[in-house]
Write a protein that holds these residues in place. Structure first.
Motif, PDB file in Angstrom:
ATOM      1  N   HIS A 104       0.856  -1.198   0.000  1.00  0.00           N
ATOM      2  CA  HIS A 104       0.000   0.000   0.000  1.00  0.00           C
ATOM      3  C   HIS A 104       0.886   1.239   0.000  1.00  0.00           C
ATOM      4  N   ASP A 131       6.049   2.061   7.410  1.00  0.00           N
ATOM      5  CA  ASP A 131       4.675   1.687   7.012  1.00  0.00           C
ATOM      6  C   ASP A 131       4.130   2.745   6.056  1.00  0.00           C
ATOM      7  N   ASN A 132       4.331   2.686   4.712  1.00  0.00           N
ATOM      8  CA  ASN A 132       4.776   1.468   4.133  1.00  0.00           C
ATOM      9  C   ASN A 132       5.965   1.708   3.186  1.00  0.00           C
ATOM     10  N   GLU A 165      -5.254   1.691   2.059  1.00  0.00           N
ATOM     11  CA  GLU A 165      -5.220   0.597   3.042  1.00  0.00           C
ATOM     12  C   GLU A 165      -5.551   1.105   4.430  1.00  0.00           C
ATOM     13  N   GLU A 166      -5.044   2.295   4.762  1.00  0.00           N
ATOM     14  CA  GLU A 166      -5.138   2.789   6.140  1.00  0.00           C
ATOM     15  C   GLU A 166      -6.526   3.363   6.458  1.00  0.00           C
ATOM     16  N   ASP A 194       3.733  -5.349   3.919  1.00  0.00           N
ATOM     17  CA  ASP A 194       3.258  -4.251   4.751  1.00  0.00           C
ATOM     18  C   ASP A 194       4.204  -4.050   5.921  1.00  0.00           C
TER      19      ASP A 194
HETATM   20 ZN    ZN Z   1       0.684  -0.619   6.537  1.00  0.00          ZN
END
Ligand code: ZN
Length: 418
Positions: A104, A131-132, A165-166, A194
């Motif tokens: 992501h 991240d990430n 994604e978050e 990830d």
């Molecule tokens: Zn992540």
């Protein structure tokens, strides 16, 4: 993050282990491993460059354009950005099925966050660097290695830098990938990178569903309008009933009331009140059951409060109303113990002498797992900490172990000729 017991080895494990050992001994694979060690300065550079481009939820376009440029430089084909903002590049192979490697590209940080990314010793510092950033660097490192040493594999590799994604992104990027026939019909295996590390395998998707419960009423003066229905009391009635919902220990199922808001002053009956509720389980059946329990508790609380209010009402009856708004939905799912992708990652770990635990978490893997596809989420090597804070860091030490792990997994899933 809950840990699950180790997964039983099946009869076909030894052949997979032999296959991984054969792959790791091929001259071009050994050359790729050397390349991973010699190119670390380039990986750190890519990682910091990516982290310096803001990529808040729904604002990933600039970082996506940067990644598409890198994919082109590395010679991937079919480089494209879809309407959701996902970035694709293909390393061609043979056959109609493919192996996806994704990371992501979004972060939790708002667009205004200062992105002060620094490199000191073996460590990179700054928001999103691990991240990430670690996942993005891993994608580029693997694509770069395959091209640099010329490994010919069977199934094509699809490299994906996905959005959303978050948090409020709610896996929208991965959802879109698996709603697009070109990718949905071809991706047989998904390896999701990830964050940092080499010591975990996420093979179970923790599902979650989130709601905002909003209650509105007539409001009024605490003394002269006493008896009018009170939205805050509706919420407390709801919680008193909902918290008594029985939960199974297995599949693990939880709920949380994380935010509650409402009212304006101590001597006003509030006109509105709201709360945010998070329901989680590894089983969609349990999440459905919890959602029903929540909705019933809300209805009963509204009824009870309106009944009490009408008994008090001297003039016209005044009522409260309620809205239950879904604000997040991540499907649950899990891998069967005998799936090929699990056998492969466990054989790779055994070959590398790497100790990894199978975990359950909410990641991009939720989407393919919920569709019954084989998917795992693993780290991009090295180590990291402070995720989702301004003090985030990534240590490049041991990154090459994580990269060897990813490359061997991809090659074993794809197949490489004798
Ligand atoms: Zn992540």
């Amino acid at each position: 993050m809950a840990l699950t017991p180790p997964i039983e080895m099946s009869d076909s494990y030894p052949p997979v282990l032999e296959e991984v050992a054969r792959l790791a001994g091929l001259p071009e694979v050994c050359a790729a491993f050397d390349w991973f060690r010699s190119q670390e300065p380039q990986f750190a550079e890519w990682q910091m460059d990516a982290a310096r481009i803001a990529a808040p939820p729904f604002g990933e376009a600039a970082r996506g354009a940067w990644l598409a440029e890198r994919f082109r430089e590395l010679g991937l084909s079919e480089v494209q950005i879809d309407e959701a903002g996902n970035v694709f590049g293909v390393q061609p192979g043979y056959g109609s099925r493919s192996v996806a490697l994704s990371a992501h590209i979004d972060t939790v940080f708002p667009a205004t966050t200062p992105l002060n990314i620094q490199h000191r010793g073996s460590r990179l510092y700054g928001p999103g660097v691990s991240d990430n950033g670690a996942g993005i660097a891993a994608l580029l490192a693997v694509a770069g290695a395959i091209r640099a040493v010329g490994i010919s594999h069977a199934l094509p590799f699809i490299f994906v830098g996905n959005v959303g994604e978050e948090g409020e992104g709610d896996l929208r990027g991965m959802r879109h990938v698996f709603a697009t026939p070109r990718w949905r019909d071809s991706i047989a295996y998904s390896v999701i990178v990830d964050g940092a590390g080499s010591d975990t395998v996420v093979a179970e998707a923790l599902g979650s569903r989130r709601f905002e419960v909003i209650v509105r009423g007539p409001g009024g003066h605490s003394w002269s309008d006493f008896g009018a229905p009170n939205p805050i009391i509706v919420l407390s009635r709801t919680l008193e009933v909902f918290r008594q919902t029985p939960l199974p220990a297995s599949p693990k199922t939880t709920f949380n009331v994380g935010v509650i808001r409402g009212g304006t002053s101590v001597n006003s009956i509030p006109e509105s009140a709201s709360m945010r509720v998070d329901l989680r389980s590894t089983s969609m059946v349990e999440i459905d059951r919890l959602e029903r329990a929540l909705r019933i508790a809300v209805e009963q609380a509204i009824e009870a409060e309106n009944r009490t209010a009408s008994e008090h009402a001297k003039r016209k009856p005044q009522e409260v109303q309620c809205e239950v708004v879904a604000i997040g939905n991540r499907p649950a799912g899990e891998l069967a113990a005998d799936t090929r992708i699990l056998k492969v990652i466990r054989a790779v770990d055994a070959h590398l002498g790497n100790v990894a635990q199978v975990q359950r978490a909410s990641t991009d893997a939720n989407i393919p797992l919920s569709l019954g596809r084989e998917a795992i989420a693993i780290g991009g090597g090295g180590s990291g900490g402070g995720a989702h804070t301004l003090q985030e860091w990534f240590d490049t030490g041991g990154r090459d172990l994580g990269l060897r792990r990813i490359l061997l997994t991809m090659l074993a899933l794809s197949g490489v000729g004798e």
